[in-house]
Design an enzyme around this catalytic site. Structure first.
Site, mmCIF file in Angstrom:
data_model
loop_
_atom_site.group_PDB
_atom_site.id
_atom_site.type_symbol
_atom_site.label_atom_id
_atom_site.label_comp_id
_atom_site.label_asym_id
_atom_site.label_seq_id
_atom_site.Cartn_x
_atom_site.Cartn_y
_atom_site.Cartn_z
ATOM 1 N N GLY A 19 68.027 65.824 84.265
ATOM 2 C CA GLY A 19 68.354 64.997 83.102
ATOM 3 C C GLY A 19 69.787 65.193 82.645
ATOM 4 O O GLY A 19 70.353 66.279 82.768
ATOM 5 N N ARG A 60 66.675 63.566 90.413
ATOM 6 C CA ARG A 60 65.668 64.621 90.292
ATOM 7 C C ARG A 60 65.056 65.037 91.643
ATOM 8 O O ARG A 60 63.995 65.642 91.668
ATOM 9 C CB ARG A 60 64.565 64.165 89.344
ATOM 10 C CG ARG A 60 64.990 64.076 87.875
ATOM 11 C CD ARG A 60 63.795 64.107 86.944
ATOM 12 N NE ARG A 60 64.176 63.949 85.554
ATOM 13 C CZ ARG A 60 64.570 64.952 84.764
ATOM 14 N NH1 ARG A 60 64.617 66.179 85.249
ATOM 15 N NH2 ARG A 60 64.894 64.732 83.515
ATOM 16 N N ASP A 89 64.744 74.950 87.190
ATOM 17 C CA ASP A 89 64.254 74.698 88.551
ATOM 18 C C ASP A 89 65.417 74.479 89.530
ATOM 19 O O ASP A 89 65.394 75.010 90.646
ATOM 20 C CB ASP A 89 63.348 73.459 88.582
ATOM 21 C CG ASP A 89 61.966 73.781 88.028
ATOM 22 O OD1 ASP A 89 61.627 74.988 87.931
ATOM 23 O OD2 ASP A 89 61.241 72.839 87.672
ATOM 24 N N LYS A 140 72.367 73.974 82.755
ATOM 25 C CA LYS A 140 72.382 72.682 82.035
ATOM 26 C C LYS A 140 70.995 72.321 81.549
ATOM 27 O O LYS A 140 70.023 72.541 82.266
ATOM 28 C CB LYS A 140 72.857 71.600 83.016
ATOM 29 C CG LYS A 140 72.730 70.214 82.554
ATOM 30 C CD LYS A 140 71.861 69.316 83.457
ATOM 31 C CE LYS A 140 70.417 69.648 83.491
ATOM 32 N NZ LYS A 140 69.520 68.674 84.083
ATOM 33 N N THR A 141 70.827 71.839 80.381
ATOM 34 C CA THR A 141 69.676 71.075 79.896
ATOM 35 C C THR A 141 69.743 70.988 78.377
ATOM 36 O O THR A 141 69.993 71.997 77.701
ATOM 37 C CB THR A 141 68.290 71.627 80.308
ATOM 38 O OG1 THR A 141 67.288 70.814 79.692
ATOM 39 C CG2 THR A 141 68.022 73.077 79.935
ATOM 40 N N ASP A 158 67.296 70.647 76.650
ATOM 41 C CA ASP A 158 66.059 71.253 76.134
ATOM 42 C C ASP A 158 66.275 72.662 75.579
ATOM 43 O O ASP A 158 65.447 73.166 74.823
ATOM 44 C CB ASP A 158 64.994 71.330 77.232
ATOM 45 C CG ASP A 158 64.615 69.951 77.761
ATOM 46 O OD1 ASP A 158 65.058 68.957 77.170
ATOM 47 O OD2 ASP A 158 63.889 69.879 78.761
HETATM 48 P P1 FBP Z 1 66.194 68.434 82.362
HETATM 49 O O1 FBP Z 1 65.175 69.497 82.175
HETATM 50 O O2 FBP Z 1 66.312 67.975 83.745
HETATM 51 O O3 FBP Z 1 67.515 68.828 81.766
HETATM 52 O O4 FBP Z 1 65.730 67.139 81.535
HETATM 53 C C1 FBP Z 1 65.607 67.134 80.176
HETATM 54 C C2 FBP Z 1 64.856 65.935 79.639
HETATM 55 O O5 FBP Z 1 65.721 65.175 78.824
HETATM 56 C C3 FBP Z 1 63.610 66.331 78.875
HETATM 57 O O6 FBP Z 1 63.895 66.668 77.549
HETATM 58 C C4 FBP Z 1 62.756 65.097 78.999
HETATM 59 O O7 FBP Z 1 61.385 65.411 78.869
HETATM 60 C C5 FBP Z 1 63.075 64.633 80.389
HETATM 61 O O8 FBP Z 1 64.387 65.073 80.675
HETATM 62 C C6 FBP Z 1 63.001 63.137 80.536
HETATM 63 O O9 FBP Z 1 63.074 62.827 81.876
HETATM 64 P P2 FBP Z 1 63.726 61.518 82.481
HETATM 65 O O10 FBP Z 1 65.194 61.738 82.471
HETATM 66 O O11 FBP Z 1 63.219 61.485 83.866
HETATM 67 O O12 FBP Z 1 63.313 60.381 81.635
#
Ligand code: FBP
Length: 590
Positions: free
Chosen positions: A120, A184, A215, A241-242, A244
């Site tokens: 993400g 992803r 991951d 990175k994230t 979250d």
């Molecule tokens: P990462 O863990 O890859 O950084 O993604 C974070 C995130 O924004 C989460 O908060 C959310 O649940 C998910 O990605 C949404 O996924 P997508 O980008 O596939 O819609």
């Protein structure tokens, strides 16, 4: 073999956007790659982008000028040391590295490096790449950087572009991952590693930087181990990175993007609170992104003082039911109505349903049941599906399922991911809770316990914050992470995560270095198998940020003590522009 070479001139400098390689003979890949090149020509910039491009990220003193890598103590993994040591014979136990200022500037041989954005989007990714680019060029101006397009898939499918100075300059201090795109695709199979190695060899790439979450960094380490074991001569470095905020531990203070994303969400929550305090007629139910962990919801609560904020980790620890949560919110609504306040805000973390033990059991049974009876279920008329499921589930789950609003019950049976699991992030928890609280208040009204008015508005904030222009904190932090990654490469390291610590202090006191990824690992069950993974950090109920929230939440529930943080400021006093998250400030006070 086809080669695309586009040239343009800017500020008197010739820029070359190159994409080359056999793989381009495939039509779709060619189109995708061309899309990335074309974009460079049609980037119209906003006034803020133009000014912000000149921002020079603040850096730790140690990274300015000649840098010396100092090895610290040898390390152990956080748990399961024997298993992890066996799985990573070549990269286990390496020392923590710290960078120090050096008096002698060593000439570095030129090196070709690849970079991948994984998962993400998170604000600051472009600055990681800019820092990496500048760090490599400071070692040797003939070093080259290649970006693999649309995530780890770009490495496997040999889709790449050279990142020249012009491209990098276009993206300095900007949000998004659109310089090279993200994806992803999980990089975890030997065949993928071998396929990737083909293009790395072809481009003479000696190091790969993977910018991703827990991951992706775990997989970066597996890749580092594999390349070392076969003597591939390719170093692999990760970057945390994230948005979250769940990739943090003793060694990594925070993942980049969390700061900016939380500030964007807090700005809009603050705006909603001001609206709500002006009109005094709505309860706003606001779901916040963050996957499993509630760090984003907690940080936004600390920044804005909502009337209620649910923390999933607390729900699980207290074994709360959906009914308990509904009662908790309804009680705040009732009490505020007694004071004439028929308005308020409720923050809900995205992953909540998975943390309600009873919901977790229901979802598990539904997953199993629907996996076995998918065809039969699909034959049932839509209008009868709910009663069909109610009849098939065990008593406890059946009762819970029957109590759910129609829409949410349907989401639980329809939306499934490729592994057959319910996609919990698609469950509209904000609607679920608003509806159930409304029902509870109606019951209380009938009993004469409640006389207020309850009108709701629902929101989900997630994508709005993931690509925002990075705050000063993220712009600085990311640039230093990228620069430190270049220094790790120059120091010949592999299997490390770039690290910048002490970030609540002024940037010149930040400590840059590298952490062996194996140090952060433990063994966890994933898809039925025990695997080495970086421990995911959930909200700690004994941690300072949660305690700070818990100490004030009763007061915030009843009083209207809303805080309006306003938009991220990129220019102005440091007290406004450089403040780190409340979470980080509280954690660093320990
Ligand atoms: P990462 O863990 O890859 O950084 O993604 C974070 C995130 O924004 C989460 O908060 C959310 O649940 C998910 O990605 C949404 O996924 P997508 O980008 O596939 O819609």
């Amino acid at each position: 073999m086809r080669t695309y070479t586009n040239k343009r001139c800017e500020k008197g400098r010739a820029l070359r956007y190159e994409v080359c390689g056999k793989i381009l003979s495939l039509r779709t890949q060619k189109q995708e790659t061309k899309r990335f090149i074309k974009k460079q020509y049609i980037m119209t910039k906003s006034a803020l982008q133009i000014e912000r491009a000149h921002y020079v990220p603040k850096m730790p003193t140690a990274l300015r000028g000649a840098v010396k890598a100092v090895d610290g103590e040898y390390t152990e993994s956080v748990a399961n040391q024997e298993e992890i040591k066996k799985l990573f014979p070549n990269t286990y136990g390496m020392p923590v590295v710290t960078f120090e200022k050096s008096n002698e500037k060593k000439a570095m041989p030129p090196i070709n490096v690849g970079v991948i954005l994984s998962g993400g989007q998170a604000p600051g990714g472009h600055n990681v790449i800019a820092g990496l680019f500048d760090g490599l060029k400071s070692g040797n101006k003939d070093s080259r950087l290649y970006g693999f397009i649309l995530g780890p898939g770009g490495l496997i499918e040999h889709k790449y572009m050279e990142l020249t100075a012009g491209i990098i300059d276009d993206y300095r201090n900007t949000g998004g991952f659109d310089m090279i795109g993200s994806g992803r695709t999980k990089l975890e199979q030997k065949e993928q590693f071998d396929k990737g190695l083909e293009i790395l060899k072809k481009l003479n790439i000696k190091a790969l930087v993977i910018i991703g979450g827990d991951d992706s960094n775990t997989n970066a380490c597996v890749l580092a181990e594999y390349y070392k074991s076969i003597g591939a001569g390719v170093q692999v470095i990760g970057c945390p990175k994230t948005i979250d905020g769940d990739l943090k531990n003793e060694q990594v203070e925070t993942s980049f993007g969390f700061d900016t994303a939380c500030k964007v969400y807090s700005e809009v929550i603050g705006n909603i609170q001001r609206d709500c305090n002006s009109a005094r007629k709505y309860w706003h139910f606001i779901k916040l992104m963050g996957r499993s962990a509630s760090h984003i919801a907690l940080e936004c609560a600390l920044q804005t003082h909502p009337n209620v904020c649910i923390i999933s980790e607390e729900v699980e620890a207290k074994n709360q039911t959906l009914d308990d949560i509904v009662n908790q919110i309804a009680t705040v609504v009732l009490k505020r109505s007694e004071a004439g306040n028929n308005f308020g805000t409720v923050l809900i973390p995205e992953g909540l349903v998975e943390f309600i033990p009873a919901m977790k059991r229901l979802i598990a049974e539904l997953n199993d049941f629907l996996a076995k009876h998918e065809t039969e279920f699909k034959m049932i008329k839509k209008s009868e599906q709910r009663s069909y499921i109610i009849a098939k589930l065990t008593k406890e789950n059946s009762e819970l399922y029957a109590s759910l609003p129609e829409g949410v019950a349907r989401q639980l049976t329809l939306e499934r991911d490729p592994h057959g699991n319910v996609q919990v992030s698609l469950i509209e928890t904000e609607k679920l809770l608003a509806e159930m609280v409304g029902n509870r208040l109606a019951e209380w009204k009938a009993e004469g316990k409640y006389t207020g008015k309850f009108a709701t508005q629902m929101h989900f904030f997630g994508y709005e914050g993931r690509c925002a222009a990075p705050s000063n904190y993220d712009a600085d932090y990311c640039y230093s992470l990228g620069y430190a990654a270049a220094c790790l490469i120059h120091a010949g390291k592999t299997g490390y995560m770039s690290s910048v610590r002490n970030t609540t202090a002024p940037a010149d006191k930040w400590i840059a270095g590298g952490i062996p990824v194996t140090m952060m690992m433990n063994m966890e069950r994933r898809h039925g198998e025990m695997k080495p993974v970086i421990q995911k950090a959930l909200v700690k109920l004994e941690g300072a940020p949660f305690k700070a929230y818990a100490a004030r939440r009763e007061e915030w529930a009843l009083s209207t003590d809303y805080v309006y943080p306003g938009p991220i400021q990129y220019f102005g006093p440091s007290s406004v522009c450089d403040e780190p998250t409340k979470t980080l400030q509280l954690e660093q006070q320990k």
